[in-house]
Design a protein around this motif. Sequence first.
Motif, PDB file in Angstrom:
ATOM      1  N   LEU A  44       2.754  -0.615   1.418  1.00 24.65           N
ATOM      2  CA  LEU A  44       1.899   0.509   1.801  1.00 24.65           C
ATOM      3  C   LEU A  44       0.605   0.531   0.979  1.00 24.65           C
ATOM      4  CD1 LEU A  44       1.891   3.098   3.626  1.00 24.65           C
ATOM      5  CD2 LEU A  44       2.709   4.325   1.621  1.00 24.65           C
ATOM      6  N   GLY A  45       0.738   0.334  -0.315  1.00 24.57           N
ATOM      7  CA  GLY A  45      -0.438   0.341  -1.194  1.00 24.57           C
ATOM      8  C   GLY A  45      -0.766   1.738  -1.690  1.00 24.57           C
ATOM      9  N   PRO A  46      -1.294   1.858  -2.912  1.00 24.22           N
ATOM     10  CA  PRO A  46      -1.573   3.172  -3.505  1.00 24.22           C
ATOM     11  C   PRO A  46      -2.557   4.016  -2.703  1.00 24.22           C
ATOM     12  CG  PRO A  46      -1.654   1.451  -5.184  1.00 24.22           C
ATOM     13  CD  PRO A  46      -1.566   0.755  -3.855  1.00 24.22           C
TER      14      PRO A  46
ATOM     15  N   MET B 207       3.642  13.556  -6.736  1.00 27.21           N
ATOM     16  CA  MET B 207       4.473  12.378  -6.438  1.00 27.21           C
ATOM     17  C   MET B 207       3.861  11.107  -6.995  1.00 27.21           C
ATOM     18  SD  MET B 207       6.183  12.526  -2.668  1.00 27.21           S
ATOM     19  CE  MET B 207       4.641  12.278  -1.841  1.00 27.21           C
ATOM     20  N   GLN B 208       4.680  10.274  -7.610  1.00 35.99           N
ATOM     21  CA  GLN B 208       4.250   8.978  -8.125  1.00 35.99           C
ATOM     22  C   GLN B 208       4.711   7.872  -7.179  1.00 35.99           C
ATOM     23  OE1 GLN B 208       2.330   8.580 -10.999  1.00 35.99           O
ATOM     24  NE2 GLN B 208       2.214  10.818 -10.801  1.00 35.99           N
ATOM     25  N   TYR B 209       3.799   7.017  -6.812  1.00 33.36           N
ATOM     26  CA  TYR B 209       4.056   5.919  -5.884  1.00 33.36           C
ATOM     27  C   TYR B 209       5.080   4.953  -6.481  1.00 33.36           C
ATOM     28  CZ  TYR B 209       2.806   1.666  -3.194  1.00 33.36           C
ATOM     29  OH  TYR B 209       2.831   0.533  -2.433  1.00 33.36           O
ATOM     30  N   MET B 210       6.168   4.664  -5.717  1.00 35.32           N
ATOM     31  CA  MET B 210       7.239   3.817  -6.240  1.00 35.32           C
ATOM     32  C   MET B 210       6.841   2.338  -6.184  1.00 35.32           C
ATOM     33  SD  MET B 210      10.483   5.902  -4.578  1.00 35.32           S
ATOM     34  CE  MET B 210      11.784   5.058  -5.469  1.00 35.32           C
ATOM     35  N   GLY B 211       6.332   1.880  -5.027  1.00 33.03           N
ATOM     36  CA  GLY B 211       5.729   0.564  -4.936  1.00 33.03           C
ATOM     37  C   GLY B 211       6.661  -0.618  -5.098  1.00 33.03           C
ATOM     38  N   ARG B 212       7.864  -0.565  -4.485  1.00 35.50           N
ATOM     39  CA  ARG B 212       8.762  -1.728  -4.576  1.00 35.50           C
ATOM     40  C   ARG B 212       9.269  -2.077  -3.171  1.00 35.50           C
ATOM     41  NH1 ARG B 212      12.693  -1.451  -9.650  1.00 35.50           N
ATOM     42  NH2 ARG B 212      12.670  -3.696  -9.223  1.00 35.50           N
ATOM     43  N   GLY B 213      10.589  -2.249  -2.999  1.00 34.40           N
ATOM     44  CA  GLY B 213      11.128  -2.686  -1.704  1.00 34.40           C
ATOM     45  C   GLY B 213      11.111  -1.591  -0.649  1.00 34.40           C
ATOM     46  N   SER B 214      11.881  -1.821   0.462  1.00 35.04           N
ATOM     47  CA  SER B 214      11.856  -0.879   1.588  1.00 35.04           C
ATOM     48  C   SER B 214      13.260  -0.726   2.152  1.00 35.04           C
ATOM     49  CB  SER B 214      10.880  -1.369   2.666  1.00 35.04           C
ATOM     50  OG  SER B 214      10.812  -0.450   3.727  1.00 35.04           O
TER      51      SER B 214
ATOM     52  N   VAL C 221       3.389   2.460  11.068  1.00 34.38           N
ATOM     53  CA  VAL C 221       2.041   1.925  10.929  1.00 34.38           C
ATOM     54  C   VAL C 221       2.143   0.484  10.462  1.00 34.38           C
ATOM     55  CG1 VAL C 221      -0.174   2.152   9.745  1.00 34.38           C
ATOM     56  CG2 VAL C 221       1.083   4.198  10.371  1.00 34.38           C
ATOM     57  N   GLY C 222       1.247  -0.350  10.936  1.00 32.64           N
ATOM     58  CA  GLY C 222       1.161  -1.723  10.421  1.00 32.64           C
ATOM     59  C   GLY C 222       2.322  -2.591  10.858  1.00 32.64           C
ATOM     60  N   LYS C 223       3.079  -3.105   9.888  1.00 33.65           N
ATOM     61  CA  LYS C 223       4.151  -4.053  10.166  1.00 33.65           C
ATOM     62  C   LYS C 223       5.479  -3.383  10.495  1.00 33.65           C
ATOM     63  CE  LYS C 223       2.106  -7.647   7.248  1.00 33.65           C
ATOM     64  NZ  LYS C 223       2.311  -8.548   6.079  1.00 33.65           N
TER      65      LYS C 223
ATOM     66  N   ASP D   8      -2.613  -0.170  12.296  1.00 31.72           N
ATOM     67  CA  ASP D   8      -2.987   0.060  10.896  1.00 31.72           C
ATOM     68  C   ASP D   8      -3.526   1.478  10.783  1.00 31.72           C
ATOM     69  OD1 ASP D   8      -5.740   0.018  11.739  1.00 31.72           O
ATOM     70  OD2 ASP D   8      -5.613  -2.182  11.708  1.00 31.72           O
ATOM     71  N   PHE D   9      -3.863   1.889   9.594  1.00 29.59           N
ATOM     72  CA  PHE D   9      -4.314   3.255   9.369  1.00 29.59           C
ATOM     73  C   PHE D   9      -5.622   3.558  10.094  1.00 29.59           C
ATOM     74  CE2 PHE D   9      -1.152   3.169   6.087  1.00 29.59           C
ATOM     75  CZ  PHE D   9      -0.765   4.492   5.949  1.00 29.59           C
TER      76      PHE D   9
END
Length: 549
Positions: free
Chosen positions: A348-350, A407-414, A473-475, A498-499
């Motif tokens: 997703l990205g920050p 909220m803090q972005y986790m930024g790992r798997g899905s 969104v996106g993939k 995409d966004f």
Amino acid sequence: PVDTGCWPVWMFWPNPCKAIPLDFIFVIDSSRSIRPNDYEKVKTFIINLLQFLKIGHNATRVGLLQYGSVVQPEFSLSTYTTKSEVEQAVRNMEHLATGTMTGLAIQYTMETAFTEEHGARPMNLHIPRIAMIVTDGRPQDTVEEIAAQARQAGIQIFAIGVGRVDMNTLRAIGSEPHSEHVHLVANFSQIETLISVFQSKLCGGIDHCDLGNHGCEHNCVTVPESYICTCKRGYVLNLDGKTCSKIDHCADGTHGCEQEFMSTEDSCVCKCRKGYTLRPDGKTCQSLDLCQTVHHGCEHQCVSTNDSYICRCFEGFMLAEDGKSCKKPECSEGVMDLVFVIDGSKSLGPNNFELVKQFVNSIVDSLDISKMGTHVGLLQYSTKVRTEFTLGQYSTAQHIKSAVNRMQYMGRGSMTGSALRHMFESSFSTKEGGRFNIPRVSIVFTDGRSQDDVSEWATKAKNSGITIYALGVGKAIEQELREIASEPDEKHLYYAEDFEKMAEITKKLKSRICAGNPIISQGISNSLTCLLAAMSKRLETLENQLVHK
């Protein structure tokens, strides 16, 4: 002195001499070479010497510092005004037992201890400034230059050496003539022999103020061979040198006070009229209740804060964008338990994560959030699932939006499947604030393929009565979105490449907004129609932001 077996006999004499006022600083060597019992003898010497001093604010002022590797001020010239207080402070001193930085101690005495800020009286009053330095060893720094500067600054220095102190060092420290200012004794037991020497130096001289013919209106201060008159705080001596006049600090008109002013002992202070309070600038005033003194323009209620005011609305209304008028929430007729399930994976990205947070908050703004109205919870998932806040945690839109912003972005798997399981098993439970007979709705937002299966837990959630909207969104994989979303797909599944192409989602949502026929059975049409309207409005906003970028 006669040895009584405990204290010297002069300790029992009532004020044996009339001493002139002094500013007197003891500078005591507290290095490790001084043994504890010798350190106590130094303290006894100081206390005995105090008996010849008339201590008081307008008499002799006494300060003391001790030094080792560093200088440690014990009390300043302005700390105590009675002899008993000074004696107790001396008894309470503790041995430093470190180095011997005599030059540093003399520098502190000159630059700090004898300043007016630390209790020394102005030089023009001609109060003698006395420094008595007691040391037992060779300094670890240079003393000649700084001692000379101190003497040139008007400080009379007595240098007392004990034991194997270099006499040349003592002469470099003490004032001239050295015969009166430099003294060396063999050990600390002999230091008491110096008491009688200093008695003649500190005593004697006529106290001209005691003669009773000085004519001073406020205070009389004895100086060598004479006296001077001084005034109480807040007064100034008149040209006759005897009478005093109250100082009007406001007379020059430069106070800058907005409303009222008053001259005190030290300065001109600003005051405010009744109903006002002084601002931090010390000059201007603000009303204790701004709502009563300004044209606030609030449609419903005005509430005063510390230095301003805010507008508030009656229950069932929300504040409009202008911050003053009030309006009904867009979904004021719809009540639901709504749980957002937000993808926080690294794909997703920050930056896009911040857009998703804005999207959530815009929907929250359009809902009737209250204890009796809509409740909102939120999960973020990546490799793990994290409950950001539960349905029962907040009951106002402002608190929910603040929690979203934190909220803090986790930024790992899905792990979308794990998130759906958590939503189904926990998020709508009574423990986390779920309510009976209230429509349960979940919005699942994802931008990529899940690393686990989604169908099992999506099916269980939908079979339990939870309506799920899937936003991709996106993939994001269309098949996965279909497995997640409630039926029919065309009303619950929304996808954009995409966004920047979220306008496609906007168009689909618009076709569902405020339709004449119910879009969901079981009595939840109002809630979900309002929710779709809110989602559509926010997606249009996101589209406009991206176009302008």
